[in-house]
Motif scaffolding. Sequence first.
Motif, short mmCIF file in Angstrom:
data_model
loop_
_atom_site.label_atom_id
_atom_site.label_comp_id
_atom_site.label_asym_id
_atom_site.label_seq_id
_atom_site.Cartn_x
_atom_site.Cartn_y
_atom_site.Cartn_z
N ARG A 1 0.82 -1.21 0.00
CA ARG A 1 0.00 0.00 0.00
C ARG A 1 0.86 1.26 0.00
NH1 ARG A 1 -3.30 -3.43 3.31
NH2 ARG A 1 -2.54 -2.50 5.25
N SER A 2 2.09 1.17 0.49
CA SER A 2 2.96 2.35 0.46
C SER A 2 3.89 2.33 -0.76
CB SER A 2 3.76 2.46 1.75
OG SER A 2 4.59 1.36 1.93
N THR A 3 4.31 1.14 -1.20
CA THR A 3 5.22 1.07 -2.35
C THR A 3 4.48 1.06 -3.68
OG1 THR A 3 5.26 -1.35 -2.43
CG2 THR A 3 6.90 -0.27 -1.01
N GLY A 4 3.24 0.57 -3.66
CA GLY A 4 2.48 0.46 -4.91
C GLY A 4 2.72 -0.84 -5.66
N TYR A 5 3.56 -1.72 -5.08
CA TYR A 5 3.87 -2.98 -5.75
C TYR A 5 3.68 -4.17 -4.82
CZ TYR A 5 5.69 -0.29 -9.59
OH TYR A 5 5.78 0.55 -10.65
N LEU A 6 3.18 -5.26 -5.41
CA LEU A 6 2.98 -6.50 -4.69
C LEU A 6 3.43 -7.64 -5.58
CD1 LEU A 6 1.84 -8.03 -2.23
CD2 LEU A 6 -0.37 -8.05 -3.38
N LEU A 7 4.34 -8.44 -5.09
CA LEU A 7 4.89 -9.58 -5.83
C LEU A 7 5.45 -9.16 -7.18
CD1 LEU A 7 2.09 -12.21 -5.04
CD2 LEU A 7 4.29 -11.88 -3.87
N GLY A 8 6.11 -8.00 -7.20
CA GLY A 8 6.77 -7.51 -8.42
C GLY A 8 5.86 -6.89 -9.45
N ARG A 9 4.59 -6.71 -9.09
CA ARG A 9 3.62 -6.11 -10.02
C ARG A 9 2.89 -4.98 -9.31
NH1 ARG A 9 -0.02 -10.28 -10.17
NH2 ARG A 9 -1.39 -8.89 -11.29
N LYS A 10 2.19 -4.17 -10.09
CA LYS A 10 1.40 -3.09 -9.50
C LYS A 10 0.41 -3.70 -8.51
CE LYS A 10 -1.37 0.87 -10.52
NZ LYS A 10 -2.58 1.24 -11.13
N ALA A 11 0.34 -3.12 -7.32
CA ALA A 11 -0.53 -3.64 -6.26
C ALA A 11 -2.00 -3.45 -6.63
CB ALA A 11 -0.23 -2.94 -4.94
N PRO A 12 -2.86 -4.34 -6.14
CA PRO A 12 -4.29 -4.18 -6.41
C PRO A 12 -4.87 -2.98 -5.66
CG PRO A 12 -3.93 -5.97 -4.88
CD PRO A 12 -2.59 -5.52 -5.34
N ALA A 13 -5.94 -2.45 -6.18
CA ALA A 13 -6.63 -1.33 -5.52
C ALA A 13 -7.18 -1.79 -4.18
CB ALA A 13 -7.76 -0.82 -6.41
N HIS A 14 -7.28 -0.86 -3.25
CA HIS A 14 -7.87 -1.17 -1.95
C HIS A 14 -8.80 -0.02 -1.55
CE1 HIS A 14 -4.29 1.22 -0.96
NE2 HIS A 14 -4.98 1.64 0.10
N VAL A 15 -9.63 -0.29 -0.57
CA VAL A 15 -10.58 0.70 -0.07
C VAL A 15 -10.21 1.00 1.37
CG1 VAL A 15 -13.01 1.12 0.45
CG2 VAL A 15 -12.39 -0.24 -1.55
N LYS A 16 -10.13 2.29 1.70
CA LYS A 16 -9.83 2.69 3.07
C LYS A 16 -11.09 3.29 3.67
CE LYS A 16 -6.50 4.93 5.97
NZ LYS A 16 -5.27 5.66 6.06
N LEU A 17 -11.58 2.65 4.72
CA LEU A 17 -12.78 3.10 5.44
C LEU A 17 -12.35 3.46 6.85
CD1 LEU A 17 -15.07 0.16 4.27
CD2 LEU A 17 -15.06 2.48 3.38
N GLY A 18 -12.07 4.73 7.07
CA GLY A 18 -11.50 5.13 8.35
C GLY A 18 -10.12 4.51 8.47
N ARG A 19 -9.92 3.68 9.49
CA ARG A 19 -8.64 2.99 9.65
C ARG A 19 -8.65 1.59 9.05
NH1 ARG A 19 -6.47 3.81 15.67
NH2 ARG A 19 -5.10 2.24 14.81
N MET A 20 -9.80 1.15 8.57
CA MET A 20 -9.92 -0.20 8.01
C MET A 20 -9.54 -0.21 6.54
SD MET A 20 -13.52 -1.54 9.66
CE MET A 20 -14.46 -0.41 8.66
N ILE A 21 -8.83 -1.25 6.15
CA ILE A 21 -8.46 -1.47 4.75
C ILE A 21 -9.21 -2.70 4.27
CG2 ILE A 21 -6.60 -2.02 3.14
CD1 ILE A 21 -6.33 0.76 4.36
N ARG A 22 -9.83 -2.58 3.10
CA ARG A 22 -10.56 -3.70 2.52
C ARG A 22 -10.21 -3.81 1.04
NH1 ARG A 22 -10.96 -4.33 7.20
NH2 ARG A 22 -12.85 -4.61 8.44
N TYR A 23 -10.39 -5.01 0.50
CA TYR A 23 -10.15 -5.27 -0.92
C TYR A 23 -11.43 -5.80 -1.53
CZ TYR A 23 -5.22 -4.73 0.12
OH TYR A 23 -4.01 -4.23 0.49
N LYS A 24 -11.85 -5.21 -2.65
CA LYS A 24 -13.07 -5.65 -3.32
C LYS A 24 -12.77 -6.86 -4.19
CE LYS A 24 -15.51 -2.51 -5.29
NZ LYS A 24 -15.91 -1.35 -6.09
N ARG A 25 -13.72 -7.79 -4.22
CA ARG A 25 -13.56 -9.02 -5.00
C ARG A 25 -13.22 -8.71 -6.46
NH1 ARG A 25 -18.44 -12.89 -4.71
NH2 ARG A 25 -19.51 -11.02 -5.37
N GLU A 26 -13.89 -7.73 -7.05
CA GLU A 26 -13.64 -7.39 -8.45
C GLU A 26 -12.19 -6.96 -8.68
OE1 GLU A 26 -16.14 -5.71 -6.63
OE2 GLU A 26 -17.67 -7.14 -7.22
N ASP A 27 -11.64 -6.19 -7.73
CA ASP A 27 -10.26 -5.73 -7.85
C ASP A 27 -9.28 -6.89 -7.69
OD1 ASP A 27 -11.15 -3.12 -8.20
OD2 ASP A 27 -11.03 -2.65 -6.06
#
Length: 72
Positions: A32-58
């Motif tokens: 979430r800070s580097t923008g990369y996950l496993l050598g690829r662009k990181a998936p989008a995430h949703v920030k709800l207050g302090r909670m982080i969530r990932y949508k199934r579609e993403d």
Amino acid sequence: MTNHNEKIKPILKSKEFANLIGIHEDNLRKSRSTGYLLGRKAPAHVKLGRMIRYKREDIIAWIDEARVEVAA
């Protein structure tokens, strides 16, 4: 044919997403800070207050982008 997309909850917590793809939750936190996950662009995430969530579609889109077609 079973639709595996239906087995994934509509919104996942970081730990659930990490478990789904077989990595440690800390890797998602870093992505979430580097923008990369496993050598690829990181998936989008949703920030709800302090909670982080990932949508199934993403998640599905991110996994599909990594798909490699093998010549038969």
